[in-house]
Design a protein around this motif. Structure first.
Motif, PDB file in Angstrom:
ATOM      1  N   SER A  93      43.942  49.853  30.095  1.00  0.00           N
ATOM      2  CA  SER A  93      44.055  49.275  28.755  1.00  0.00           C
ATOM      3  C   SER A  93      45.450  48.684  28.575  1.00  0.00           C
ATOM      4  O   SER A  93      46.445  49.252  29.013  1.00  0.00           O
ATOM      5  N   GLY A  94      45.535  47.540  27.950  1.00  0.00           N
ATOM      6  CA  GLY A  94      46.812  46.883  27.738  1.00  0.00           C
ATOM      7  C   GLY A  94      47.137  45.836  28.782  1.00  0.00           C
ATOM      8  O   GLY A  94      48.092  45.078  28.620  1.00  0.00           O
ATOM      9  N   THR A  95      46.365  45.786  29.861  1.00  0.00           N
ATOM     10  CA  THR A  95      46.566  44.760  30.882  1.00  0.00           C
ATOM     11  C   THR A  95      46.006  43.439  30.366  1.00  0.00           C
ATOM     12  O   THR A  95      44.871  43.388  29.876  1.00  0.00           O
ATOM     13  N   TYR A  96      46.791  42.369  30.453  1.00  0.00           N
ATOM     14  CA  TYR A  96      46.276  41.103  29.940  1.00  0.00           C
ATOM     15  C   TYR A  96      46.064  40.055  31.019  1.00  0.00           C
ATOM     16  O   TYR A  96      45.443  39.020  30.769  1.00  0.00           O
ATOM     17  N   SER A  97      46.558  40.300  32.258  1.00  0.00           N
ATOM     18  CA  SER A  97      46.242  39.362  33.334  1.00  0.00           C
ATOM     19  C   SER A  97      46.313  40.075  34.677  1.00  0.00           C
ATOM     20  O   SER A  97      47.040  41.064  34.857  1.00  0.00           O
ATOM     21  N   LEU A  98      45.523  39.558  35.618  1.00  0.00           N
ATOM     22  CA  LEU A  98      45.483  40.053  36.996  1.00  0.00           C
ATOM     23  C   LEU A  98      45.777  38.880  37.924  1.00  0.00           C
ATOM     24  O   LEU A  98      45.155  37.827  37.816  1.00  0.00           O
ATOM     25  N   LYS A  99      46.719  39.084  38.827  1.00  0.00           N
ATOM     26  CA  LYS A  99      47.087  38.034  39.771  1.00  0.00           C
ATOM     27  C   LYS A  99      46.744  38.512  41.176  1.00  0.00           C
ATOM     28  O   LYS A  99      47.332  39.470  41.677  1.00  0.00           O
ATOM     29  N   PHE A 100      45.760  37.868  41.786  1.00  0.00           N
ATOM     30  CA  PHE A 100      45.340  38.204  43.142  1.00  0.00           C
ATOM     31  C   PHE A 100      46.070  37.279  44.117  1.00  0.00           C
ATOM     32  O   PHE A 100      45.891  36.049  44.075  1.00  0.00           O
ATOM     33  N   ILE A 101      46.882  37.856  44.980  1.00  0.00           N
ATOM     34  CA  ILE A 101      47.703  37.078  45.915  1.00  0.00           C
ATOM     35  C   ILE A 101      47.079  37.152  47.311  1.00  0.00           C
ATOM     36  O   ILE A 101      46.729  38.232  47.789  1.00  0.00           O
TER      37      ILE A 101
ATOM     38  N   LEU B 273      43.853  35.787  36.660  1.00  0.00           N
ATOM     39  CA  LEU B 273      42.684  35.988  35.818  1.00  0.00           C
ATOM     40  C   LEU B 273      43.102  36.654  34.518  1.00  0.00           C
ATOM     41  O   LEU B 273      43.775  37.692  34.523  1.00  0.00           O
ATOM     42  N   ALA B 274      42.714  36.059  33.413  1.00  0.00           N
ATOM     43  CA  ALA B 274      43.006  36.649  32.107  1.00  0.00           C
ATOM     44  C   ALA B 274      42.042  37.797  31.845  1.00  0.00           C
ATOM     45  O   ALA B 274      40.843  37.698  32.098  1.00  0.00           O
ATOM     46  N   VAL B 275      42.574  38.898  31.332  1.00  0.00           N
ATOM     47  CA  VAL B 275      41.741  40.052  30.980  1.00  0.00           C
ATOM     48  C   VAL B 275      41.438  39.959  29.499  1.00  0.00           C
ATOM     49  O   VAL B 275      42.234  40.361  28.647  1.00  0.00           O
ATOM     50  N   GLU B 276      40.301  39.401  29.210  1.00  0.00           N
ATOM     51  CA  GLU B 276      39.944  39.216  27.808  1.00  0.00           C
ATOM     52  C   GLU B 276      38.447  39.007  27.730  1.00  0.00           C
ATOM     53  O   GLU B 276      37.748  39.064  28.734  1.00  0.00           O
TER      54      GLU B 276
ATOM     55  N   SER C  93      51.145  43.313  31.890  1.00  0.00           N
ATOM     56  CA  SER C  93      50.853  43.818  30.549  1.00  0.00           C
ATOM     57  C   SER C  93      51.988  43.410  29.624  1.00  0.00           C
ATOM     58  O   SER C  93      53.058  43.002  30.079  1.00  0.00           O
ATOM     59  N   LYS C  94      51.773  43.528  28.322  1.00  0.00           N
ATOM     60  CA  LYS C  94      52.803  43.170  27.350  1.00  0.00           C
ATOM     61  C   LYS C  94      53.627  44.404  26.999  1.00  0.00           C
ATOM     62  O   LYS C  94      53.080  45.477  26.771  1.00  0.00           O
TER      63      LYS C  94
ATOM     64  N   SER D 263      57.078  40.173  25.422  1.00  0.00           N
ATOM     65  CA  SER D 263      57.530  40.009  26.806  1.00  0.00           C
ATOM     66  C   SER D 263      56.449  40.452  27.785  1.00  0.00           C
ATOM     67  O   SER D 263      55.726  41.425  27.546  1.00  0.00           O
ATOM     68  N   ARG D 264      56.403  39.747  28.895  1.00  0.00           N
ATOM     69  CA  ARG D 264      55.432  40.055  29.943  1.00  0.00           C
ATOM     70  C   ARG D 264      56.046  41.063  30.908  1.00  0.00           C
ATOM     71  O   ARG D 264      57.169  40.894  31.374  1.00  0.00           O
ATOM     72  N   LEU D 265      55.298  42.135  31.207  1.00  0.00           N
ATOM     73  CA  LEU D 265      55.764  43.168  32.122  1.00  0.00           C
ATOM     74  C   LEU D 265      54.879  43.163  33.364  1.00  0.00           C
ATOM     75  O   LEU D 265      53.689  43.464  33.284  1.00  0.00           O
ATOM     76  N   GLU D 266      55.457  42.743  34.505  1.00  0.00           N
ATOM     77  CA  GLU D 266      54.689  42.709  35.750  1.00  0.00           C
ATOM     78  C   GLU D 266      54.865  44.014  36.508  1.00  0.00           C
ATOM     79  O   GLU D 266      55.977  44.513  36.666  1.00  0.00           O
ATOM     80  N   HIS D 267      53.760  44.555  36.958  1.00  0.00           N
ATOM     81  CA  HIS D 267      53.797  45.781  37.736  1.00  0.00           C
ATOM     82  C   HIS D 267      54.006  45.437  39.218  1.00  0.00           C
ATOM     83  O   HIS D 267      54.020  44.275  39.614  1.00  0.00           O
ATOM     84  N   VAL D 268      54.158  46.474  40.034  1.00  0.00           N
ATOM     85  CA  VAL D 268      54.414  46.259  41.462  1.00  0.00           C
ATOM     86  C   VAL D 268      53.208  45.582  42.119  1.00  0.00           C
ATOM     87  O   VAL D 268      52.074  45.652  41.620  1.00  0.00           O
ATOM     88  N   LYS D 269      53.489  44.941  43.240  1.00  0.00           N
ATOM     89  CA  LYS D 269      52.412  44.308  44.001  1.00  0.00           C
ATOM     90  C   LYS D 269      51.629  45.388  44.733  1.00  0.00           C
ATOM     91  O   LYS D 269      52.161  46.098  45.574  1.00  0.00           O
TER      92      LYS D 269
END
Length: 750
Positions: free
Chosen positions: A710-718, A739-742, A677-678, A684-690
């Motif tokens: 709300s406020g999440t702009y991308s999801l990274k599936f590892i 994946l972009a959340v848009e 999220s921003k 700035s990009r704020l990455e949450h925990v895995k």
């Protein structure tokens, strides 16, 4: 991890059809049972017809309590399910199902099963009496149907694989396809897995008119069954034809069995097709309870016969005489529920096994889930261990763990209350997924006279997965206690082997490993791996090796490592050795300075230690993880819907393949999610925990109804690749899909 309701839903009339005969079966023979079932079936069908007539006469309305009809083509949480009609089998509709790719077993049959012993038939089964276990658990497809795992920590499971040669998944549907969780864990333990093709009742008689209408029809349906086994990765079929047939249909029935057997053998080396003792060569549904003239023609064209379970004491020896040099292909049935079975089944299952062992024929245990279904006291785990202990004492241990390195186990039973990775807790939710079972230790029923009690614990700390072996009791200062936990047959080369094992203890309790080696001349050597010199009892071993102990990445865990060179020897046994530190060194005090929360020691004699995992590989072995860029990761079936408070709900399928097309075999794949999220007021990009989502046993994973704040702009599936030796690819080096959340609030992409 995704969690599903593990209890059967929406089964209605079908559930009653299964359970009513099951409750009666202990007291009533099969012919009467068939009559009763047909009467019940008629009554229920009539009531259902009346219900549908009344409800359809009313204005249509949406019933929120009525589950929607299952449509296998529509994306949903992946499940395993049977094929119920010949038409669906003929048209290959299963392969058009959304669920099909999730049901492909990840683990092939262990090389050990086909190479370690000679065979009495083309099935590559060992040339000795064998134990077949036929799963018959309340109709099947319960907690085990959730391919990616369910939520029931008390789900039914089998973990005594060292006693079993063949596992059959059974239900009363036409084509019972084994859920991949059973195939994966059975193959890991060197056990073959069969599906069931069953024809029964009035609809079965009608199906036979189609199946056996021509020779070509019989061959075509056999080919459909072969295709299912080959594609989904299991090892063959049990054929159960419980209907009366016309004598004129028998030639085509024999063609069906013969074609199925020969095609399975050519398609899957080591595959098995078994005939159930039911219809005779005269076309009569007449259970013989032995191998004889009336069923031997079917036995002759497949890999064996599952003899009905109402046999008399002399029938096994009579059957062995008829089978001649194929006596081990005769599997005498034992119904654990006890319906007219020899010895009465239940807690007397050993009575029948003793007879079969004496007559040197194979056994087929039907419905060992009796322990679970009837809620035998005091609890399932204790009762199940006690029941299988009866089997082991009667039948003996005839199998060893697959002898191919690397060897890795975390003692996971495929169910539990949490999940850990390298000692770190990644999920505290309850779960079940039999695919996750590690190699299971040989822990006999607890002996209360032992100073140390040894048991698998699903609630205490785990180093990997959701289980451990716990050692708890009392041990004096200069004493030690040994417990055999594995029988193996790893033939060693000139390359040394490297062992790693994790321990968590109270600091004054120590745990080592004793390895028993045998030479070609039957010379035995016993080597102890321990974290310090053991002057008090080191004379009990041929050699003692000090391990290189280091604190693990998670507090409380100590990782012990040692290297052994035993060229030409076979590693035959692994024992755990409980002992105490004579005088802890500074290093040992440092290693054990973080006491475990599981510690219960209150006096100098109290003992408590946990074994988290064991890994054995040759010294030159190294997990070969392809770099992230070598993977092609894709998504499909993406569905966005609006959620509360500006959130969104996402469902999608993730799949991955190596770009070079090579089929590398890995143990499993962990799936993690990172939400970005921003930072408010900045760019700035704020990455949450895995966040751990779950584990995949196929090269695809379905994310169901993921809440995206709300406020999440991308999801990274590892996608974290898991090696056969228990090592995990670093998350930062693993393949992923971002994946972009848009876009629109509601969208579906296929």
């Amino acid at each position: 991890m995704q969690h599903q309701n593990s209890k059967p839903k929406g089964q209605g009339w079908c559930w009653m059809m299964i359970m009513i005969p099951r409750l009666l079966r202990v007291y009533i023979n099969r012919r009467i049972l068939i009559t009763i079932r047909n009467i019940i079936r008629f009554i229920l069908t009539t009531l259902q017809t009346l219900y549908l007539f009344v409800t359809m006469s009313k204005p249509s309305s949406s019933d929120p309590l009525q589950p929607p009809l299952f449509d296998p083509k529509q994306p949903s949480v992946p499940i395993s399910y049977p094929i119920k009609t010949l038409e669906d089998l003929k048209t290959r509709s299963y392969f058009n199902s959304f669920h099909y790719p999730f049901n492909i077993a990840l683990l092939p049959m262990s090389h050990h099963a086909a190479s370690s012993s000679s065979s009495s038939s083309s099935s590559s089964l060992p040339n000795r009496r064998r134990l077949l276990v036929c799963h018959d658990m309340a109709g099947g497809y319960l907690d085990d149907k959730w391919v990616q795992g369910g939520t029931n920590p008390d789900a039914y499971a089998i973990w005594h694989w060292h006693l079993i040669d063949v596992f059959v998944y059974f239900s009363h549907s036409l084509v019972t396809i084994p859920p991949p969780c059973w195939t994966n864990t059975a193959h890991r333990h060197g056990v073959k897995v069969l599906g069931t093709f069953i024809i029964e009742w009035d609809e079965g008689r009608a199906a036979c008119d189609v199946l056996l209408s021509t020779k070509e029809s019989a061959q075509m349906y056999a080919e459909r069954l072969v295709e299912l086994a080959v594609t989904l990765g299991f090892d063959g079929w049990l054929i159960k034809m419980e209907v009366n047939l016309d004598r004129g249909q028998i030639p085509n029935l024999k063609e069906f069995v013969d074609h199925l057997s020969s095609l399975m053998h050519s398609s899957v080396p080591g595959s098995v097709v078994l005939w159930y003792d039911s219809v005779t060569v005269d076309g009569d549904l007449n259970w013989q309870d032995q191998l004889n003239y009336y069923n031997k023609p079917f036995f002759d064209i497949c890999d064996g016969i599952f003899v009905n379970y109402t046999w008399k004491e002399n029938y096994p020896s009579l059957s062995a005489a008829v089978a001649s040099d194929r006596r081990f292909d005769v599997y005498m049935g034992i119904d654990v529920f006890g319906r007219n079975t020899y010895g009465g089944g239940q807690w007397n299952v050993n009575v029948a096994l003793d007879v079969l062992r004496k007559d040197d024929v194979s056994a087929a245990i039907f419905a060992p889930g009796w322990v679970y279904e009837t809620k035998q006291p005091p609890d399932f785990e204790t009762a199940n261990n006690s029941w299988w202990d009866l089997v082991e004492k009667s039948w003996g241990v005839l199998r060893k763990h697959p002898g191919v390195l690397p060897f890795y186990t975390n003692f996971d039973q495929g169910r539990g209350y949490h999940i850990s990775m390298d000692g770190d807790l990644v999920s505290d939710a309850t779960w079940c997924n039999i695919s996750c079972q590690g190699f299971q230790p040989h822990l006999n029923f607890a002996d209360s006279t032992n100073p140390i009690q040894v048991f698998t614990d699903l609630k205490g700390s785990s180093y990997s997965g959701g289980g451990n072996i716990t050692f708890k009791g009392s041990l004096e200062e200069h004493a030690h206690f040994e417990k055999k936990i594995f029988e193996t047959e790893f033939v060693l080369s000139e390359l040394p082997i490297h062992l790693t094992y994790s321990v968590k203890s109270d600091g004054n309790s120590s745990l080592g490993l004793k390895l028993a080696f045998t030479s070609t001349t039957n010379k035995r050597e016993y080597i102890l791996l321990a974290s310090q010199p053991l002057n008090n009892f080191s004379g009990n071993f041929s050699k003692a090796i000090m391990t290189d102990g280091n604190k693990g990445p998670s507090p409380g865990w100590v990782i012990n490592q040692g290297t052994i060179a035993m060229n030409g020897y076979t590693l035959a046994e692994i024992h755990a050795v409980c002992y105490r530190c004579d005088s802890p060194t500074n290093k040992l005090r440092w290693l054990y300075s973080s006491d475990s929360s599981d510690s219960t020691s209150a006096s100098t004699s109290d003992y408590f230690a946990i074994l988290g995992h064991i890994s054995i590989q040759t010294l030159e072995y190294k997990s070969d993880f392809p770099v992230a860029s070598s993977w092609q990761v894709d998504t499909k079936y993406m569905k966005w819907t609006p959620g509360p408070q500006g959130s969104k709900i996402l469902s999608l399928q993730i799949s991955w393949e190596l770009k070079d097309g090579k089929n590398h075999q890995f143990r499993s794949y962990n799936v993690y999610l990172v939400k970005s999220s921003k930072q408010e007021g900045t760019s700035s990009r704020l990455e949450h925990v895995k966040e751990y989502l779950g584990v995949a046993q196929a090269k695809c994973y379905y994310v169901s109804e993921l809440k995206v704040p709300s406020g999440t702009y991308s999801l990274k599936f590892i996608i974290q690749v898991c090696g056969d030796d228990g090592t995990l690819q670093e998350l930062d080096e693993s393949p992923y899909y971002e994946l972009a959340v848009e876009g629109p609030q509601i969208s579906i992409t296929m």
